[in-house]
Motif scaffolding. Structure first.
Motif, PDB file in Angstrom:
ATOM      1  N   LEU A  25       0.814  -1.212   0.000  1.00  0.00           N
ATOM      2  CA  LEU A  25       0.000   0.000   0.000  1.00  0.00           C
ATOM      3  C   LEU A  25       0.844   1.256   0.000  1.00  0.00           C
ATOM      4  N   GLU A  26       2.093   1.165   0.398  1.00  0.00           N
ATOM      5  CA  GLU A  26       2.977   2.317   0.439  1.00  0.00           C
ATOM      6  C   GLU A  26       3.684   2.566  -0.881  1.00  0.00           C
ATOM      7  N   GLY A  27       3.583   1.661  -1.818  1.00  0.00           N
ATOM      8  CA  GLY A  27       4.302   1.770  -3.082  1.00  0.00           C
ATOM      9  C   GLY A  27       3.787   2.898  -3.955  1.00  0.00           C
ATOM     10  N   ASP A  28       4.590   3.270  -4.948  1.00  0.00           N
ATOM     11  CA  ASP A  28       4.243   4.373  -5.829  1.00  0.00           C
ATOM     12  C   ASP A  28       2.987   4.099  -6.646  1.00  0.00           C
ATOM     13  N   SER A  29       2.760   2.876  -7.040  1.00  0.00           N
ATOM     14  CA  SER A  29       1.653   2.600  -7.944  1.00  0.00           C
ATOM     15  C   SER A  29       0.328   2.401  -7.218  1.00  0.00           C
ATOM     16  N   TYR A  30       0.293   2.391  -5.903  1.00  0.00           N
ATOM     17  CA  TYR A  30      -0.933   2.128  -5.173  1.00  0.00           C
ATOM     18  C   TYR A  30      -1.565   3.356  -4.557  1.00  0.00           C
ATOM     19  N   GLY A  31      -0.898   4.444  -4.487  1.00  0.00           N
ATOM     20  CA  GLY A  31      -1.484   5.597  -3.826  1.00  0.00           C
ATOM     21  C   GLY A  31      -0.754   6.862  -4.209  1.00  0.00           C
ATOM     22  N   PRO A  32      -1.137   7.948  -3.575  1.00  0.00           N
ATOM     23  CA  PRO A  32      -0.510   9.216  -3.922  1.00  0.00           C
ATOM     24  C   PRO A  32       0.951   9.248  -3.511  1.00  0.00           C
ATOM     25  N   GLY A  33       1.675  10.138  -4.127  1.00  0.00           N
ATOM     26  CA  GLY A  33       3.084  10.325  -3.802  1.00  0.00           C
ATOM     27  C   GLY A  33       3.219  10.998  -2.450  1.00  0.00           C
ATOM     28  N   SER A  34       4.173  11.889  -2.348  1.00  0.00           N
ATOM     29  CA  SER A  34       4.394  12.504  -1.053  1.00  0.00           C
ATOM     30  C   SER A  34       4.604  13.998  -1.187  1.00  0.00           C
ATOM     31  N   CYS A  35       4.328  14.668  -0.101  1.00  0.00           N
ATOM     32  CA  CYS A  35       4.634  16.084  -0.027  1.00  0.00           C
ATOM     33  C   CYS A  35       5.941  16.216   0.736  1.00  0.00           C
ATOM     34  N   ASN A  36       6.872  16.916   0.149  1.00  0.00           N
ATOM     35  CA  ASN A  36       8.148  17.121   0.808  1.00  0.00           C
ATOM     36  C   ASN A  36       8.052  18.241   1.824  1.00  0.00           C
ATOM     37  N   SER A  37       6.872  18.802   1.911  1.00  0.00           N
ATOM     38  CA  SER A  37       6.571  19.868   2.841  1.00  0.00           C
ATOM     39  C   SER A  37       7.386  21.111   2.535  1.00  0.00           C
ATOM     40  N   ILE A  38       7.784  21.803   3.574  1.00  0.00           N
ATOM     41  CA  ILE A  38       8.414  23.104   3.400  1.00  0.00           C
ATOM     42  C   ILE A  38       9.902  23.015   3.701  1.00  0.00           C
ATOM     43  N   THR A  39      10.697  23.599   2.820  1.00  0.00           N
ATOM     44  CA  THR A  39      12.136  23.679   3.065  1.00  0.00           C
ATOM     45  C   THR A  39      12.591  25.098   2.800  1.00  0.00           C
ATOM     46  N   PRO A  40      13.418  25.626   3.618  1.00  0.00           N
ATOM     47  CA  PRO A  40      13.772  25.169   4.969  1.00  0.00           C
ATOM     48  C   PRO A  40      12.619  25.411   5.932  1.00  0.00           C
ATOM     49  N   ALA A  41      12.663  24.756   7.077  1.00  0.00           N
ATOM     50  CA  ALA A  41      11.583  24.852   8.049  1.00  0.00           C
ATOM     51  C   ALA A  41      11.576  26.183   8.778  1.00  0.00           C
ATOM     52  N   SER A  42      12.713  26.858   8.829  1.00  0.00           N
ATOM     53  CA  SER A  42      12.732  28.202   9.410  1.00  0.00           C
ATOM     54  C   SER A  42      13.688  29.069   8.603  1.00  0.00           C
ATOM     55  N   VAL A  43      13.256  30.304   8.394  1.00  0.00           N
ATOM     56  CA  VAL A  43      14.016  31.245   7.569  1.00  0.00           C
ATOM     57  C   VAL A  43      14.030  32.617   8.216  1.00  0.00           C
ATOM     58  N   ALA A  44      15.007  33.411   7.807  1.00  0.00           N
ATOM     59  CA  ALA A  44      15.038  34.812   8.223  1.00  0.00           C
ATOM     60  C   ALA A  44      13.991  35.558   7.411  1.00  0.00           C
ATOM     61  N   ARG A  45      13.376  36.547   8.032  1.00  0.00           N
ATOM     62  CA  ARG A  45      12.377  37.341   7.324  1.00  0.00           C
ATOM     63  C   ARG A  45      12.989  37.893   6.045  1.00  0.00           C
ATOM     64  N   GLY A  46      12.269  37.761   4.954  1.00  0.00           N
ATOM     65  CA  GLY A  46      12.752  38.225   3.666  1.00  0.00           C
ATOM     66  C   GLY A  46      13.225  37.097   2.776  1.00  0.00           C
ATOM     67  N   ALA A  47      13.550  35.960   3.362  1.00  0.00           N
ATOM     68  CA  ALA A  47      13.960  34.796   2.569  1.00  0.00           C
ATOM     69  C   ALA A  47      12.708  34.042   2.125  1.00  0.00           C
ATOM     70  N   VAL A 120       9.255  31.991  10.655  1.00  0.00           N
ATOM     71  CA  VAL A 120       9.951  33.176  10.154  1.00  0.00           C
ATOM     72  C   VAL A 120      10.641  33.816  11.355  1.00  0.00           C
ATOM     73  N   LEU A 121      11.958  34.030  11.236  1.00  0.00           N
ATOM     74  CA  LEU A 121      12.752  34.609  12.313  1.00  0.00           C
ATOM     75  C   LEU A 121      13.217  36.006  11.933  1.00  0.00           C
ATOM     76  N   ASP A 125      18.041  36.863  14.851  1.00  0.00           N
ATOM     77  CA  ASP A 125      17.769  35.571  15.483  1.00  0.00           C
ATOM     78  C   ASP A 125      18.132  34.416  14.552  1.00  0.00           C
ATOM     79  N   ALA A 126      17.913  34.585  13.254  1.00  0.00           N
ATOM     80  CA  ALA A 126      18.233  33.544  12.283  1.00  0.00           C
ATOM     81  C   ALA A 126      19.740  33.312  12.214  1.00  0.00           C
ATOM     82  N   ALA A 127      20.521  34.397  12.260  1.00  0.00           N
ATOM     83  CA  ALA A 127      21.975  34.260  12.219  1.00  0.00           C
ATOM     84  C   ALA A 127      22.486  33.553  13.472  1.00  0.00           C
ATOM     85  N   ALA A 128      21.931  33.903  14.634  1.00  0.00           N
ATOM     86  CA  ALA A 128      22.343  33.258  15.881  1.00  0.00           C
ATOM     87  C   ALA A 128      21.968  31.778  15.876  1.00  0.00           C
TER      88      ALA A 128
END
Length: 179
Positions: A25-47, A120-121, A125-128
Motif C-alpha cells: 500500500l505504500e508503493g508508488d503505484s498504489y497511492g498518492p506520492g508525497s509532499c516534501n513539505s516546506i524547506t527550509p523549516a525556518s528562515v530569516a524574514r525576507g527569505a 519566520v525569524l 535571530d536567524a543568524a544566531a
C-alpha cells in the motif's frame, strides 16, 4: 512432528507475507506520492521558503494554498497553483512582509489536504540560530541527520515476540495432545 513443522512453516510464512502485503500500500503505484513539505523549516524574514509535492495532487487541477499565523496583526493569505501532468506542485513563498512567528501552510484540492508549518525569524535571530546549530559546544548538532527515526524497531520486535509465543503455544498444545 510433521504438524509442528507445518505450524512453524505457516507462522514463518505469515511473518514474511503480511508485512509485504501491508507495504504494498505504500508503493508508488498504489497511492498518492508525497509532499516534501516546506524547506527550509525556518528562515530569516525576507527569505523564501519552498513548498513541494510530488505525484500527490490530481493532474492539471488547481491547488488552493492558505498561509496563516496566530501572530498578532497577521491575516491569512491565499494563493493557488495548478498541478502539472504528474500531479506535482512547487511554490515559493516570500516572507519579506511577514513578522516573526510560526506559520501554517495548508494546501487543498477537493477533499485532499496537506499541512505544514514553517517559522519566520528576525534576521538577527536567524543568524544566531544558524551559528549555534553548527557549533557542538553551543549545544548544536554537528552530525548529519540520517533520516532513521527508529519507529519500526518496536513493531519488528513485537512481531517477533508474537511469532515466538505462537510457536511455543503450538508446541505446548501438541505435546498435551500426545500425552
Amino acid at each position: 512432528m510433521k504438524r509442528t513443522l507445518s505450524a512453524a512453516a505457516l507462522v514463518l510464512l505469515a511473518v514474511v507475507a503480511l508485512p509485504t502485503a501491508a507495504n504494498a500500500l505504500e508503493g508508488d503505484s498504489y497511492g498518492p506520492g508525497s509532499c516534501n513539505s516546506i524547506t527550509p523549516a525556518s528562515v530569516a524574514r525576507g527569505a523564501a521558503v519552498s513548498y513541494s509535492c510530488s505525484d500527490f495532487w490530481v493532474a492539471n487541477q488547481t491547488v488552493s494554498i492558505t498561509i496563516d499565523s496566530s501572530a498578532a496583526g497577521v491575516s491569512a493569505r491565499t494563493l493557488s497553483t495548478v498541478a502539472d501532468a504528474a500531479g506535482d506542485i512547487q511554490v515559493s513563498i516570500d516572507t519579506a512582509a511577514d513578522p516573526a512567528g510560526t506559520y501554517t501552510l495548508t494546501a487543498t484540492q477537493g477533499t485532499v489536504t496537506d499541512s505544514s508549518d514553517f517559522t519566520v525569524l528576525d534576521p538577527a535571530d536567524a543568524a544566531a540560530a544558524a551559528a549555534s546549530a553548527s557549533d557542538p559546544s553551543a549545544g548544536g548538532n554537528a552530525l548529519a541527520d540520517t533520516g532513521f527515526a527508529g519507529t519500526a524497531l518496536p513493531w519488528v520486535a513485537g512481531g517477533l515476540l508474537a511469532v515466538g509465543a505462537a510457536a511455543l503455544g503450538t508446541v505446548v498444545v501438541r505435546r498435551r495432545q500426545q500425552a
